[in-house]
Design an enzyme around this catalytic site. Structure first.
Site, PDB file in Angstrom:
ATOM      1  N   ASP A  24     -76.126  51.332 116.894  1.00 16.38           N
ATOM      2  CA  ASP A  24     -77.334  51.063 117.689  1.00 16.38           C
ATOM      3  C   ASP A  24     -77.359  51.939 118.946  1.00 16.38           C
ATOM      4  OD1 ASP A  24     -79.731  49.826 118.224  1.00 16.38           O
ATOM      5  OD2 ASP A  24     -78.836  48.051 119.158  1.00 16.38           O
ATOM      6  N   ASN A  72     -86.387  46.899 110.186  1.00 20.21           N
ATOM      7  CA  ASN A  72     -86.734  48.185 110.806  1.00 20.21           C
ATOM      8  C   ASN A  72     -88.065  48.760 110.286  1.00 20.21           C
ATOM      9  OD1 ASN A  72     -83.252  49.200 111.096  1.00 20.21           O
ATOM     10  ND2 ASN A  72     -84.607  48.456 112.708  1.00 20.21           N
TER      11      ASN A  72
HETATM   12  C1  IPE Z   1     -79.756  46.941 114.053  1.00 17.01           C
HETATM   13  O1  IPE Z   1     -80.305  47.586 115.146  1.00 17.01           O
HETATM   14  C2  IPE Z   1     -80.092  47.675 112.796  1.00 17.01           C
HETATM   15  C3  IPE Z   1     -79.421  48.958 112.585  1.00 17.01           C
HETATM   16  C4  IPE Z   1     -78.532  49.467 113.374  1.00 17.01           C
HETATM   17  C5  IPE Z   1     -79.787  49.662 111.386  1.00 17.01           C
HETATM   18  P1  IPE Z   1     -81.757  47.228 115.702  1.00 17.01           P
HETATM   19  O2  IPE Z   1     -82.001  48.147 116.832  1.00 17.01           O
HETATM   20  O3  IPE Z   1     -82.741  47.226 114.598  1.00 17.01           O
HETATM   21  O4  IPE Z   1     -81.544  45.730 116.182  1.00 17.01           O
HETATM   22  P2  IPE Z   1     -82.369  44.866 117.227  1.00 17.01           P
HETATM   23  O5  IPE Z   1     -83.820  44.975 116.862  1.00 17.01           O
HETATM   24  O6  IPE Z   1     -82.104  45.427 118.587  1.00 17.01           O
HETATM   25  O7  IPE Z   1     -81.815  43.487 117.083  1.00 17.01           O
HETATM   26  C1  IPE Z   2     -80.182  52.522 115.851  1.00 18.96           C
HETATM   27  O1  IPE Z   2     -80.768  52.983 117.017  1.00 18.96           O
HETATM   28  C2  IPE Z   2     -80.747  53.195 114.619  1.00 18.96           C
HETATM   29  C3  IPE Z   2     -81.562  52.303 113.779  1.00 18.96           C
HETATM   30  C4  IPE Z   2     -81.802  51.043 113.989  1.00 18.96           C
HETATM   31  C5  IPE Z   2     -82.162  52.910 112.601  1.00 18.96           C
HETATM   32  P1  IPE Z   2     -82.134  52.400 117.566  1.00 18.96           P
HETATM   33  O2  IPE Z   2     -83.248  53.217 117.021  1.00 18.96           O
HETATM   34  O3  IPE Z   2     -82.232  50.953 117.311  1.00 18.96           O
HETATM   35  O4  IPE Z   2     -81.956  52.680 119.110  1.00 18.96           O
HETATM   36  P2  IPE Z   2     -82.403  51.757 120.336  1.00 18.96           P
HETATM   37  O5  IPE Z   2     -81.840  50.398 120.068  1.00 18.96           O
HETATM   38  O6  IPE Z   2     -83.895  51.758 120.346  1.00 18.96           O
HETATM   39  O7  IPE Z   2     -81.820  52.405 121.521  1.00 18.96           O
HETATM   40 MG    MG Z   3     -81.729  49.312 118.359  1.00 13.74          MG
END
Ligand code: IPE
Ligand code: IPE
Ligand code: MG
Length: 245
Positions: A24, A72
Site C-alpha cells: 500500500d 479496487n
Molecule cells: C489494499 O489497499 C489493497 C491492495 C494493496 C491491493 P487499499 O489501498 O485498497 O486499501 P484501503 O482502501 O486503504 O483499505
Molecule cells: C497500493 O497503493 C496499490 C493498490 C491498491 C493497487 P494505493 O494505490 O492504494 O496507494 P495509496 O493508498 O492511495 O497511497
Molecule cells: Mg491504498
C-alpha cells in the site's frame, strides 16, 4: 537500531514459511513527489521486483502479495486500466527471470473476470512455471477474502445438496480446502506498508494467527532492509496460538 543492522541479526535458519504483503501507499508516494498516481504504481512494481528477488534469494517458501482487491474496482477507470496494463507488463517482463529462479507463480482471486490480455499473460506464466520447485509467488489479483469465503460456502452447500457431505461434518479443514490458498500454508508474517492499521479484506480466514508488521514506509520505498526488519521483528515474537509458553 540502524536499518542496516536488521539483516545481521536475522536468523536465516528460522525464516517465516509464508510472508504475505499488503503493498500500500503507491498513490501517496506519487503525491508527495507531485506526480500522477500511476507513477506510484510503476515505482511499486520495482519494489515488487526487489522483494521477490530477495525472498527467493533467502529461500522464503511462499510469498503472497496483494496486488488488486475486489474493492479496487471502485477507483477511476483510468487507474484500474493502468493497473491492469501494468500487470501484463510486469508478468511479461519478469517471467523469464522468475522461471530462471525456479519460482512458481500462483494466482489467488477471480482473474477470469480481468481483461483478456491479463488472462492470457497470467495463464502463460502459470503454465510456464507450473513445474518449478522453488519459491511459490502468489499474486492476489481481484482478490477479496469475503468473496473467497462466500465461494467456499456455496460449494459446501452444493456438496450437501448432492449428498457428498453431511451438514454436521463441516470443519475447518473442509473450509480451508475450498479457499484459493488450499495448497499453501497460512501466512506466518503479514506486512502492510504505508502505515494503515487495517486488513482491507485480505486473507481474513488465513491470518487468524499471523504476526502483523506495519511499516510507515510507502510501498515504492520498501527495500531489502525493510524486509529484514519485518523478519527480524517476527523472530522476536512469541507465538502462542492461544496456548501458554
Ligand atoms: C489494499 O489497499 C489493497 C491492495 C494493496 C491491493 P487499499 O489501498 O485498497 O486499501 P484501503 O482502501 O486503504 O483499505
Ligand atoms: C497500493 O497503493 C496499490 C493498490 C491498491 C493497487 P494505493 O494505490 O492504494 O496507494 P495509496 O493508498 O492511495 O497511497
Ligand atoms: Mg491504498
Amino acid at each position: 537500531m540502524d536499518r542496516k543492522e536488521y539483516e545481521k541479526r536475522v536468523d536465516f535458519k528460522k525464516l517465516p514459511e509464508h510472508i504475505a504483503i499488503i503493498m500500500d501507499g503507491n498513490g501517496r508516494w506519487a503525491n508527495r513527489k507531485f506526480m500522477p498516481r500511476t507513477m506510484g504504481h510503476k515505482a511499486g512494481m520495482e519494489a515488487l521486483h526487489r522483494t521477490v528477488e530477495t525472498c527467493a534469494e533467502i529461500k522464503i517458501p511462499v510469498l503472497s502479495v496483494y496486488a488488486f482487491s475486489t474493492e479496487n474496482w471502485k477507483r477511476p477507470a483510468e487507474e484500474v486500466n493502468y493497473l491492469m496494463q501494468l500487470l501484463v507488463e510486469y508478468i511479461d517482463k519478469e517471467i523469464a527471470e522468475l522461471h530462471r529462479n525456479n519460482i512458481k507463480i500462483m494466482i489467488t482471486g477471480d482473474y477470469a473476470s480481468l481483461p483478456v490480455e491479463c488472462i492470457k499473460s497470467i495463464e502463460k506464466a502459470l503454465k510456464r512455471t507450473k513445474d518449478n520447485t522453488g519459491m511459490i509467488f502468489n499474486i492476489a489479483l481481484n482478490y477479496g477474502s469475503r468473496r473467497e469465503i462466500v465461494k467456499a460456502v456455496n460449494s459446501i452447500a452444493e456438496k450437501i445438496s448432492k449428498g457428498e457431505i453431511e451438514p454436521g461434518n463441516i470443519d475447518e479443514d473442509l473450509i480451508s480446502s475450498l479457499l484459493y490458498t488450499h495448497d499453501i500454508p497460512d501466512p506466518d508474517l503479514l506486512i502492510r506498508t504505508a502505515g494503515e492499521m487495517r486488513i482491507s479484506n485480505f486473507m481474513l480466514w488465513q491470518i487468524a494467527y499471523t504476526e502483523l508488521f506495519i511499516t510507515p514506509l510507502l510501498w515504492p520505498d520498501f527495500d531489502r532492509d525493510a524486509l529484514m526488519q519485518a523478519i527480524w521483528s517476527f523472530q522476536q515474537r512469541e507465538r502462542r496460538f492461544g496456548g501458554l509458553k
